[in-house]
Design a protein around this motif. Structure first.
Motif, short mmCIF file in Angstrom:
data_model
loop_
_atom_site.label_atom_id
_atom_site.label_comp_id
_atom_site.label_asym_id
_atom_site.label_seq_id
_atom_site.Cartn_x
_atom_site.Cartn_y
_atom_site.Cartn_z
N ALA A 1 70.84 1.68 5.61
CA ALA A 1 71.97 2.27 6.33
C ALA A 1 71.62 3.66 6.82
CB ALA A 1 73.20 2.33 5.42
N TRP A 2 72.03 3.94 8.05
CA TRP A 2 71.90 5.28 8.63
C TRP A 2 73.29 5.81 8.95
CZ3 TRP A 2 67.69 4.70 13.06
CH2 TRP A 2 66.47 4.31 12.47
N GLU A 3 73.49 7.09 8.74
CA GLU A 3 74.70 7.77 9.20
C GLU A 3 74.36 8.56 10.46
OE1 GLU A 3 77.93 7.82 8.24
OE2 GLU A 3 77.45 6.18 6.87
N VAL A 4 75.18 8.39 11.51
CA VAL A 4 74.93 9.07 12.78
C VAL A 4 76.09 9.94 13.22
CG1 VAL A 4 73.26 7.35 13.55
CG2 VAL A 4 75.69 7.05 14.09
N GLY A 5 77.27 9.74 12.63
CA GLY A 5 78.37 10.67 12.83
C GLY A 5 79.48 10.27 13.76
N THR A 6 79.14 9.80 14.96
CA THR A 6 80.17 9.52 15.96
C THR A 6 79.83 8.23 16.72
OG1 THR A 6 79.07 10.69 17.78
CG2 THR A 6 80.49 12.01 16.31
N PRO A 7 80.83 7.61 17.35
CA PRO A 7 80.55 6.42 18.15
C PRO A 7 79.55 6.69 19.28
CG PRO A 7 82.90 6.56 17.70
CD PRO A 7 82.29 7.85 17.20
N GLU A 8 79.62 7.86 19.90
CA GLU A 8 78.69 8.17 20.98
C GLU A 8 77.25 8.26 20.46
OE1 GLU A 8 76.12 10.45 23.54
OE2 GLU A 8 76.94 11.26 21.67
N GLN B 1 76.23 6.82 17.79
CA GLN B 1 75.92 5.46 17.35
C GLN B 1 75.31 4.67 18.51
OE1 GLN B 1 79.20 2.59 16.66
NE2 GLN B 1 78.58 2.63 14.52
N ARG B 2 75.93 4.74 19.68
CA ARG B 2 75.41 4.03 20.86
C ARG B 2 74.04 4.57 21.26
NH1 ARG B 2 80.91 4.55 22.25
NH2 ARG B 2 80.49 6.45 23.44
N ARG B 3 73.89 5.89 21.24
CA ARG B 3 72.61 6.49 21.60
C ARG B 3 71.51 6.07 20.63
NH1 ARG B 3 73.47 12.57 21.47
NH2 ARG B 3 71.18 12.51 21.67
N THR B 4 71.83 5.97 19.36
CA THR B 4 70.82 5.59 18.37
C THR B 4 70.38 4.14 18.56
OG1 THR B 4 71.79 7.16 16.79
CG2 THR B 4 70.28 5.50 15.91
N VAL B 5 71.32 3.25 18.83
CA VAL B 5 70.96 1.85 19.10
C VAL B 5 70.04 1.78 20.32
CG1 VAL B 5 71.83 -0.41 19.82
CG2 VAL B 5 73.02 0.88 18.02
N ASP B 6 70.38 2.53 21.37
CA ASP B 6 69.53 2.55 22.57
C ASP B 6 68.14 3.10 22.25
OD1 ASP B 6 71.59 1.55 24.08
OD2 ASP B 6 72.20 3.50 24.88
N ASP C 1 83.81 1.88 12.16
CA ASP C 1 84.39 3.21 12.34
C ASP C 1 83.54 4.14 13.20
OD1 ASP C 1 82.28 3.83 10.68
OD2 ASP C 1 83.51 4.52 9.00
N GLY C 2 82.40 3.65 13.71
CA GLY C 2 81.57 4.44 14.60
C GLY C 2 80.66 5.44 13.92
N SER C 3 80.63 5.44 12.59
CA SER C 3 79.90 6.49 11.88
C SER C 3 78.44 6.18 11.60
CB SER C 3 80.59 6.78 10.54
OG SER C 3 80.50 5.65 9.69
N GLY C 4 78.07 4.91 11.60
CA GLY C 4 76.71 4.61 11.16
C GLY C 4 76.22 3.25 11.61
N LEU C 5 75.03 2.90 11.10
CA LEU C 5 74.37 1.65 11.44
C LEU C 5 73.86 0.97 10.18
CD1 LEU C 5 72.18 2.91 14.42
CD2 LEU C 5 74.29 1.59 14.62
N LEU C 6 73.90 -0.34 10.18
CA LEU C 6 73.27 -1.16 9.15
C LEU C 6 72.05 -1.82 9.75
CD1 LEU C 6 73.64 -2.60 6.24
CD2 LEU C 6 74.41 -4.54 7.63
N HIS C 7 70.95 -1.87 9.00
CA HIS C 7 69.71 -2.50 9.46
C HIS C 7 69.38 -3.66 8.51
CE1 HIS C 7 68.71 1.20 11.84
NE2 HIS C 7 69.53 1.70 10.93
N ASP D 1 64.17 9.85 16.19
CA ASP D 1 64.75 11.15 15.84
C ASP D 1 64.63 12.15 16.98
OD1 ASP D 1 65.48 10.24 13.37
OD2 ASP D 1 63.71 11.04 12.34
N THR D 2 63.60 12.02 17.79
CA THR D 2 63.47 12.90 18.95
C THR D 2 64.59 12.62 19.95
OG1 THR D 2 61.07 13.07 18.70
CG2 THR D 2 61.97 13.56 20.87
N ALA D 3 64.92 11.36 20.11
CA ALA D 3 65.98 10.97 21.05
C ALA D 3 67.36 11.33 20.52
CB ALA D 3 65.90 9.48 21.34
N VAL D 4 67.55 11.17 19.21
CA VAL D 4 68.86 11.44 18.59
C VAL D 4 68.61 12.24 17.31
CG1 VAL D 4 71.06 10.47 17.81
CG2 VAL D 4 69.65 9.21 19.46
N PRO D 5 68.51 13.56 17.39
CA PRO D 5 68.25 14.38 16.20
C PRO D 5 69.42 14.30 15.21
CG PRO D 5 67.83 15.61 18.23
CD PRO D 5 68.54 14.36 18.63
#
Length: 242
Positions: free
Chosen positions: A23-30, A32-37, A63-69, A95-99
């Motif tokens: 699991a990763w926490e990314v914080g927001t839905p926006e 979240q989308r950027r991390t998937v991309d 809830d837009g906060s994270g990702l499951l792998h 991480d460079t794309a989404v710090p």
């Protein structure tokens, strides 16, 4: 090479000897989308890393906060070789794309049991349509100490409770129970037709999920049960060898 797929993984496919969840926490839905991309771009630009990996799948938290792998490894040796030679470079690119991504946990599991209801349903013209999961529910169970026999016994008790339901909710498709190799955790990867189906099943009175039947009370109050969390996800990305 690496290609993207919209097909959900087959959890009980042969050859998956070491399923990994993280699991990763990314914080927001926006974010979240950027991390998937970023994951898709990073992996699709590179060769498939090893024959020991048959599929890598990513799910977006409701809830837009994270990702499951979820990664389907043949064995842990294949995973360890990937860690030594390829994983960090890919994580650095993401991480460079989404710090600021927080990698919360990673778990090594073995699939113990899969329960599947009807995989198709009748549609308006009388034909049969494949039931596609619109929601993946992850139930994460933790016990107070390592005990493989207790892990298996708890899953067996859940199966007994499910089998005793006189009118199971029609939105449930499957449940795939995985035992953590450390002996303390159980993870249920459950497929539902929609998130609302799962919400309704939890809220419904009487027998079944969310009920106060003796069999479900036994499951929920198992000796040594430390925590139980339930989280809904939506399929976001599938990557497989080309």
């Amino acid at each position: 090479m690496t290609r993207r797929t919209d097909t959900h993984p087959v959890l009980d496919r042969p050859g998956v000897g070491a399923p990994f969840f993280s699991a990763w926490e990314v914080g927001t839905p926006e974010r979240q989308r950027r991390t998937v991309d970023a994951i898709a771009d990073t992996w699709e630009r590179r060769p498939w890393p090893t024959d020991g990996l048959s599929g890598y799948f990513v799910y977006a938290a409701e809830d837009g906060s994270g990702l499951l792998h979820y990664a389907q490894w043949a064995d842990e040796q294949s995973y360890e070789a990937f860690v030594k030679t390829r994983r960090q470079e890919r994580n650095d690119a993401i991480d460079t794309a989404v710090p600021g991504i927080e990698r919360v946990w990673i778990g090594r599991y073995r699939r113990y049991r899969s329960l599947t209801r009807l995989t198709s349903r009748t549609v308006g013209d009388g034909s049969r349509a494949v039931r596609v999961p619109g929601c993946v529910v992850i139930v994460d169970i933790e016990f107070d100490g390592p005990d493989p026999a207790r892990q298996r016994a708890w899953v067996d008790a859940v199966e007994e409770a499910l089998a005793a339901e006189p009118t199971p909710h029609p939105g449930g498709i499957s449940a795939h129970f995985h035992l953590g190799t450390g002996g303390t955790r159980v993870l249920n990867y459950a497929e539902w037709e929609t998130a609302q189906d799962h919400i309704d099943a939890l809220a419904a009175p009487g027998d079944g999920i969310g009920s106060t039947s003796p069999l479900w009370e036994r499951v929920q109050n198992w000796p040594g049960l430390r925590s139980s969390t339930v989280k809904r996800y939506e399929y976001a990305l599938g990557l497989v060898p080309d």
